[in-house]
Enzyme design. Structure first.
Site, short mmCIF file in Angstrom:
data_model
loop_
_atom_site.label_atom_id
_atom_site.label_comp_id
_atom_site.label_asym_id
_atom_site.label_seq_id
_atom_site.Cartn_x
_atom_site.Cartn_y
_atom_site.Cartn_z
N ASP A 165 0.82 -1.22 0.00
CA ASP A 165 0.00 0.00 0.00
C ASP A 165 0.85 1.26 0.00
O ASP A 165 0.64 2.16 0.81
CB ASP A 165 -0.96 -0.02 1.21
CG ASP A 165 -1.85 -1.25 1.22
OD1 ASP A 165 -1.31 -2.36 1.38
OD2 ASP A 165 -3.06 -1.11 1.04
N ASP A 193 -1.65 -2.67 -3.96
CA ASP A 193 -1.96 -1.25 -3.90
C ASP A 193 -0.70 -0.44 -4.16
O ASP A 193 0.04 -0.07 -3.25
CB ASP A 193 -2.62 -0.85 -2.57
CG ASP A 193 -4.10 -1.23 -2.54
OD1 ASP A 193 -4.59 -1.81 -3.52
OD2 ASP A 193 -4.75 -0.95 -1.52
N ASN A 230 -6.82 -3.82 -4.49
CA ASN A 230 -8.04 -3.18 -5.01
C ASN A 230 -7.73 -1.91 -5.80
O ASN A 230 -8.46 -1.55 -6.72
CB ASN A 230 -9.02 -2.88 -3.88
CG ASN A 230 -8.40 -2.11 -2.74
OD1 ASN A 230 -7.39 -2.56 -2.19
ND2 ASN A 230 -8.96 -0.97 -2.39
N HIS A 325 -11.55 -2.16 7.10
CA HIS A 325 -11.56 -3.38 6.28
C HIS A 325 -11.76 -4.65 7.10
O HIS A 325 -11.33 -5.72 6.70
CB HIS A 325 -10.26 -3.49 5.46
CG HIS A 325 -10.00 -2.31 4.59
ND1 HIS A 325 -10.91 -1.85 3.67
CD2 HIS A 325 -8.92 -1.49 4.51
CE1 HIS A 325 -10.40 -0.80 3.05
NE2 HIS A 325 -9.20 -0.55 3.54
FE LIG Z 1 -6.20 -2.09 -0.49
#
Ligand SMILES: [Fe+2]
Length: 462
Positions: A165, A193, A230, A325
């Site tokens: 991320d 990510d 995502n 999440h």
């Molecule tokens: Fe993510």
């Protein structure tokens, strides 16, 4: 009588606290300031000087066992130069120059058109050898280097870095600089990510270019093993962009065919003493799907006599005690957890949650309904789950942990950082997590991890 009942109450309270309530691990007292962290301006990531100079150079493993490399770069204006010159810096073939040509791809996204994206796959390199490579010609020529891993084998020491991320903020830069200053890691395991381009209006794909320039200082010199998150989906019907993972799959190639996969979103590699499986949290994984059937077969191909360490990378964590999440990885856990326990996976690295957390070895495979506790239980065949989505992206820190800390959570902290996994031999690996605010010598979390196949004893967590 009153004293006796008071004593009984105290004993009961102590017992309850041991059995049910506060058996969790450590929630670090370190609290990072929850400050805003916008992406750095595009001007902070200028392209290299010169007309059509190759940029966004990055490498990844290019075959199953580590004798291959995929070298990727972008030329902004013309498809040429479309080749890379490479040579060994040592060994029998020292300075003998070879040329590999690249496959070129490009794509359009909304109003954006990419440059020419080059991917050159080179195979048959010598093991454990330093190579130079040069892309571009004349004044625009750019020189880089990397080292191939040692031949795959059960006691080969090897050190991986882990980041997730990342994004492109000043915090991202701190994480990456901190990682680069830590000289031990030889290959990056990136848990998804990447650029966070999709957080910009119309998924501004120039942010994919700036991110490619940003990571070059590491990714051109050591392989980054890619996992899709995502933020790689870029699925945007409102922009008439219907193809999931379009920018990611054009820009970041992986050697998926070498592991009999039919998609770059799930694949495996062997490197030194590790077998690394990459999964996609955002592709179908239910029974009969391609990812499901591939993983089922892939786990039978793992040979612990050759690669004792079985490591899985995926984006959405299966065990996460952050309110951000929470339980998003649950359906994948339900689908695959029993396989991981049967296969004695050593470690699962995930991202997605923008904080750090390490689990105990626990599983939810066997249920004990009669004890009234629907909680995961300690299981020495289960992996350690590490959530390391703390690269420092534009969305900020995930600073809301559930309270009390559940028993499966060994250590957690809402800070940015990176991790290092130093495999020593077939039984021992030293794992450390480094928060950005500390010097590199400091490990904010550390653990000797014992191999599940060769030495499946319980680690001393804290
Ligand atoms: Fe993510």
């Amino acid at each position: 009588m009153g004293t006796a009942s008071g004593l009984l109450t105290v004993v009961l309270l102590v017992l309850l606290s041991i059995v049910g309530f506060c058996h969790g691990g450590v929630t670090s007292s370190y609290v990072r300031k929850a400050e805003a962290s916008p992406d750095l301006p595009k001007e902070a990531f200028p392209p290299p000087p010169g007309f059509n100079a190759p940029e966004q150079v990055h490498i990844t493993q290019g075959d199953s066992g580590g004798q291959g490399v995929i070298i990727s770069w972008v030329t902004p204006l013309m498809w040429h130069p479309n080749f890379v010159t490479y040579w060994a810096a040592e060994g029998n073939h020292k300075n003998y120059k070879l040329i590999a040509s690249a496959k070129i791809t490009s794509y359009k996204y909304y109003t954006y058109t990419s440059g020419y994206i080059h991917h050159a796959t080179i195979k048959g390199l010598e093991y454990d050898t330093k190579y130079f490579y040069e892309i571009g010609i004349g004044e625009c020529a750019r020189l880089f280097h990397f080292r191939t891993p040692p031949k795959v084998g059960p006691d080969v020491p090897y050190t991986f870095g882990i980041i997730g991320d990342l994004g492109q903020t000043s915090n991202s830069n701190e994480t990456l600089e901190h990682y680069i200053a830590n000289p031990t890691a030889q290959t990056m395991l990136f848990v998804g990510d990447l650029s966070y381009a999709d957080d910009h209006p119309n998924h501004d794909n120039e942010r994919w270019d700036t991110w490619g320039r940003f990571i070059e200082k590491s990714a051109a010199y050591q392989p980054w093993i890619w996992t899709a998150g995502n933020h790689e989906l870029d699925y945007a019907p409102q922009l008439k962009e219907y193809t999931p993972f379009k920018p990611y799959m054009n820009r970041y190639h992986v050697p998926y065919r070498s592991s009999q996969s039919t998609s770059p979103l799930w694949y495996s590699i062997k490197r030194a003493s590790a077998h690394i499986i990459v999964l996609s949290s955002y592709s179908a994984y239910g029974k009969y799907t391609p990812q499901y059937t591939w993983l089922q077969k892939e786990l039978t191909r793992v040979n612990r006599a050759e690669t004792p360490w079985l490591i899985v990378l995926l984006h959405s964590p299966w065990y996460n005690s952050n309110n951000y999440h929470y339980m998003e990885g649950e359906s994948m856990r339900v689908t695959f957890e029993s396989w991981f326990v049967e296969s004695k996976v050593d470690i699962v690295f995930a991202g997605h949650v923008h904080a750090y957390e390490r689990s105990e070895r626990i599983s939810n495979v066997r249920y004990n309904i009669t004890d009234g506790l629907s909680t995961p239980i300690k299981d020495q065949s289960a992996p350690i789950y590490i959530t390391i989505g703390d690269g420092g992206n534009v969305e900020g820190i995930a600073d809301s942990f559930t309270d009390p800390q559940p028993s499966y959570s060994a250590f957690r902290e809402a800070s940015f950082g990176h991790a290092i996994l130093a495999i020593k031999n077939r039984t021992h690996a030293h794992y450390t997590w480094h928060r950005n605010q500390d010097s590199n010598a400091v490990a904010a979390d550390s653990l000797w991890i014992y191999n599940r196949h060769y030495f499946p004893v319980e680690e001393l967590s804290h």
